[in-house]
Scaffold this motif. Structure first.
Motif, PDB file in Angstrom:
ATOM      1  N   LEU A 149       0.797  -1.219   0.000  1.00  0.00           N
ATOM      2  CA  LEU A 149       0.000   0.000   0.000  1.00  0.00           C
ATOM      3  C   LEU A 149       0.834   1.276   0.000  1.00  0.00           C
ATOM      4  N   ASN A 150       2.154   1.168   0.112  1.00  0.00           N
ATOM      5  CA  ASN A 150       2.983   2.353  -0.093  1.00  0.00           C
ATOM      6  C   ASN A 150       2.836   2.892  -1.512  1.00  0.00           C
ATOM      7  N   ALA A 151       2.285   2.079  -2.407  1.00  0.00           N
ATOM      8  CA  ALA A 151       1.988   2.564  -3.760  1.00  0.00           C
ATOM      9  C   ALA A 151       0.961   3.679  -3.735  1.00  0.00           C
ATOM     10  N   ARG A 152       0.189   3.788  -2.644  1.00  0.00           N
ATOM     11  CA  ARG A 152      -0.906   4.758  -2.564  1.00  0.00           C
ATOM     12  C   ARG A 152      -0.637   5.873  -1.572  1.00  0.00           C
ATOM     13  N   ARG A 153       0.603   5.962  -1.069  1.00  0.00           N
ATOM     14  CA  ARG A 153       0.890   7.028  -0.108  1.00  0.00           C
ATOM     15  C   ARG A 153       2.323   7.490  -0.266  1.00  0.00           C
ATOM     16  N   SER A 154       2.567   8.708   0.169  1.00  0.00           N
ATOM     17  CA  SER A 154       3.922   9.247   0.169  1.00  0.00           C
ATOM     18  C   SER A 154       4.592   8.898   1.493  1.00  0.00           C
ATOM     19  N   GLY A 155       5.830   9.350   1.664  1.00  0.00           N
ATOM     20  CA  GLY A 155       6.555   9.094   2.893  1.00  0.00           C
ATOM     21  C   GLY A 155       7.824   8.308   2.677  1.00  0.00           C
ATOM     22  N   SER A 156       7.906   7.582   1.583  1.00  0.00           N
ATOM     23  CA  SER A 156       9.118   6.847   1.225  1.00  0.00           C
ATOM     24  C   SER A 156       9.212   6.797  -0.290  1.00  0.00           C
ATOM     25  N   VAL A 157      10.173   7.524  -0.842  1.00  0.00           N
ATOM     26  CA  VAL A 157      10.331   7.529  -2.302  1.00  0.00           C
ATOM     27  C   VAL A 157      10.602   6.121  -2.805  1.00  0.00           C
ATOM     28  N   ALA A 158      11.546   5.434  -2.165  1.00  0.00           N
ATOM     29  CA  ALA A 158      11.903   4.085  -2.612  1.00  0.00           C
ATOM     30  C   ALA A 158      10.711   3.141  -2.465  1.00  0.00           C
ATOM     31  N   GLY A 159       9.998   3.224  -1.338  1.00  0.00           N
ATOM     32  CA  GLY A 159       8.863   2.347  -1.115  1.00  0.00           C
ATOM     33  C   GLY A 159       7.723   2.606  -2.077  1.00  0.00           C
ATOM     34  N   SER A 160       7.416   3.867  -2.302  1.00  0.00           N
ATOM     35  CA  SER A 160       6.335   4.211  -3.228  1.00  0.00           C
ATOM     36  C   SER A 160       6.683   3.807  -4.653  1.00  0.00           C
ATOM     37  N   VAL A 161       7.893   4.144  -5.078  1.00  0.00           N
ATOM     38  CA  VAL A 161       8.292   3.901  -6.467  1.00  0.00           C
ATOM     39  C   VAL A 161       8.305   2.413  -6.777  1.00  0.00           C
ATOM     40  N   ARG A 162       8.850   1.605  -5.864  1.00  0.00           N
ATOM     41  CA  ARG A 162       8.937   0.170  -6.171  1.00  0.00           C
ATOM     42  C   ARG A 162       7.555  -0.455  -6.288  1.00  0.00           C
ATOM     43  N   ASN A 163       6.604  -0.030  -5.459  1.00  0.00           N
ATOM     44  CA  ASN A 163       5.291  -0.632  -5.485  1.00  0.00           C
ATOM     45  C   ASN A 163       4.446  -0.135  -6.658  1.00  0.00           C
ATOM     46  N   VAL A 164       4.575   1.142  -6.985  1.00  0.00           N
ATOM     47  CA  VAL A 164       3.902   1.641  -8.191  1.00  0.00           C
ATOM     48  C   VAL A 164       4.462   0.942  -9.429  1.00  0.00           C
ATOM     49  N   ALA A 165       5.767   0.738  -9.445  1.00  0.00           N
ATOM     50  CA  ALA A 165       6.396   0.060 -10.581  1.00  0.00           C
ATOM     51  C   ALA A 165       5.907  -1.371 -10.723  1.00  0.00           C
ATOM     52  N   VAL A 166       5.721  -2.074  -9.603  1.00  0.00           N
ATOM     53  CA  VAL A 166       5.199  -3.437  -9.662  1.00  0.00           C
ATOM     54  C   VAL A 166       3.776  -3.442 -10.220  1.00  0.00           C
ATOM     55  N   ALA A 167       2.958  -2.462  -9.836  1.00  0.00           N
ATOM     56  CA  ALA A 167       1.605  -2.377 -10.373  1.00  0.00           C
ATOM     57  C   ALA A 167       1.635  -2.145 -11.883  1.00  0.00           C
ATOM     58  N   ALA A 168       2.553  -1.291 -12.338  1.00  0.00           N
ATOM     59  CA  ALA A 168       2.673  -1.034 -13.777  1.00  0.00           C
ATOM     60  C   ALA A 168       3.155  -2.276 -14.519  1.00  0.00           C
ATOM     61  N   LEU A 169       4.121  -2.983 -13.929  1.00  0.00           N
ATOM     62  CA  LEU A 169       4.596  -4.239 -14.522  1.00  0.00           C
ATOM     63  C   LEU A 169       3.439  -5.235 -14.641  1.00  0.00           C
ATOM     64  N   THR A 170       2.651  -5.336 -13.578  1.00  0.00           N
ATOM     65  CA  THR A 170       1.530  -6.272 -13.563  1.00  0.00           C
ATOM     66  C   THR A 170       0.556  -6.012 -14.695  1.00  0.00           C
ATOM     67  N   LYS A 171       0.199  -4.750 -14.892  1.00  0.00           N
ATOM     68  CA  LYS A 171      -0.765  -4.415 -15.938  1.00  0.00           C
ATOM     69  C   LYS A 171      -0.213  -4.734 -17.324  1.00  0.00           C
ATOM     70  N   ASN A 172       1.059  -4.443 -17.539  1.00  0.00           N
ATOM     71  CA  ASN A 172       1.665  -4.766 -18.831  1.00  0.00           C
ATOM     72  C   ASN A 172       1.680  -6.268 -19.089  1.00  0.00           C
ATOM     73  N   LEU A 173       2.050  -7.044 -18.086  1.00  0.00           N
ATOM     74  CA  LEU A 173       2.045  -8.499 -18.230  1.00  0.00           C
ATOM     75  C   LEU A 173       0.630  -9.020 -18.467  1.00  0.00           C
ATOM     76  N   ALA A 174      -0.333  -8.459 -17.740  1.00  0.00           N
ATOM     77  CA  ALA A 174      -1.718  -8.919 -17.853  1.00  0.00           C
ATOM     78  C   ALA A 174      -2.273  -8.700 -19.253  1.00  0.00           C
ATOM     79  N   ASP A 175      -2.011  -7.540 -19.815  1.00  0.00           N
ATOM     80  CA  ASP A 175      -2.522  -7.256 -21.156  1.00  0.00           C
ATOM     81  C   ASP A 175      -1.865  -8.146 -22.205  1.00  0.00           C
ATOM     82  N   GLU A 176      -0.601  -8.479 -21.986  1.00  0.00           N
ATOM     83  CA  GLU A 176       0.124  -9.328 -22.934  1.00  0.00           C
ATOM     84  C   GLU A 176      -0.273 -10.795 -22.807  1.00  0.00           C
ATOM     85  N   LEU A 177      -0.397 -11.267 -21.567  1.00  0.00           N
ATOM     86  CA  LEU A 177      -0.581 -12.695 -21.331  1.00  0.00           C
ATOM     87  C   LEU A 177      -2.045 -13.101 -21.160  1.00  0.00           C
ATOM     88  N   GLY A 178      -2.907 -12.151 -20.811  1.00  0.00           N
ATOM     89  CA  GLY A 178      -4.309 -12.470 -20.578  1.00  0.00           C
ATOM     90  C   GLY A 178      -4.982 -13.192 -21.735  1.00  0.00           C
TER      91      GLY A 178
END
Length: 266
Positions: A149-178
């Motif tokens: 849930l750090n993807a949805r809040r500030s307070g840690s640049v590294a924590g927010s960025v890594r989790n938002v990036a995982v969500a973006a990776l997930t969507k790209n994989l889903a559209d390709e593999l779905g």
């Protein structure tokens, strides 16, 4: 509800403890064959042995570091040879959100961000790349990425960025593999009760000069169910997403933190 997981073959990274181990347990209880992957060879072997004894499922412990592509591919080949294939991949191998020193946005170093992306984002991508071809060949598979849930809040640049990036990776994989039969989803736990929680609560109590009960209540102050979610409860969500019953969900983020008071997400 029968999750139709009996006979499915699962690989769970970060599987020797915490949320990863809880997910392995949930899948095993549903009848899946489960391989746990972690860096510590002794710890993951013991975790797999104990999980097998507890659930009666066939289990395997594999030592590998998701920070390296060759190690990931070796581990996937080992599990594939042992089980005859991998139907489900759960990515949970990452440093806990609260580990390491707190850093301001201005004080965050390049290396701190690189380390988080190397282990979590690229580690998850490496596993997905290694398992996807065989899932596509069979026309069915599930990849579930455990983010936060750090993807949805500030307070840690590294924590927010890594989790938002995982969500973006997930969507790209889903559209390709779905369209090829492989669903990919991301789960965002919040603060979750694991083996690390008692020490964290004790440290917070000492810092605040409060009781441990008060410290735990403070940690859960913005959780709408009024308490910290347990790792087993996160695992229940992941087990559903890993099952054939979850076909209607692909590419989306599922929050599993007990609900955050205040903001509305839609």
């Amino acid at each position: 509800m029968d999750l139709q997981l009996a006979g499915k073959r699962a690989l769970v990274t970060g599987g020797s403890r915490g949320i990863g181990l809880a997910i392995g347990r949930a899948l095993a209880r549903e009848g899946a064959t489960v391989a746990l992957l972690a860096r510590d060879e002794a710890a993951v072997a013991l975790a797999a042995e104990e999980l097998g004894a507890e659930t009666g499922a066939r289990t395997l412990g594999v030592s590998a570091d998701t920070g390296g592509d060759a190690d990931v591919r070796r581990a996937v080949d080992e599990v594939t040879a042992a089980f005859g294939g991998i139907d489900i991949a759960i990515n949970a191998a990452a440093r806990p959100a609260s580990s390491g020193p707190a850093m301001s946005a201005i004080g965050t170093t390049d290396d701190r961000v690189r380390e988080e992306l190397e282990v979590k984002l690229l580690g998850y991508l490496r596993v997905a790349r290694a398992v996807a071809p065989q899932m596509v060949d069979r026309g069915w598979g599930r990849i579930v990425n455990v983010s936060g849930l750090n993807a949805r809040r500030s307070g840690s640049v590294a924590g927010s960025v890594r989790n938002v990036a995982v969500a973006a990776l997930t969507k790209n994989l889903a559209d390709e593999l779905g369209p090829l039969g492989v669903n990919v989803t991301v789960v965002h736990p919040g603060l979750t009760r694991t083996e690390r929680t008692p020490a964290m609560v004790a440290a917070r109590a000492e810092q605040d000069g409060s009781t441990e009960e008060e410290a735990e209540a403070a940690l859960a102050a913005d959780v709408s169910i009024g308490r910290i979610v347990d790792a087993a409860e996160v695992a229940d969500v992941v087990a559903f997403l890993a099952s054939p019953r979850s076909v209607a969900i692909n590419g989306d983020a599922i929050a599993a933190g007990g609900g955050q008071t205040g903001p509305i997400f839609y």
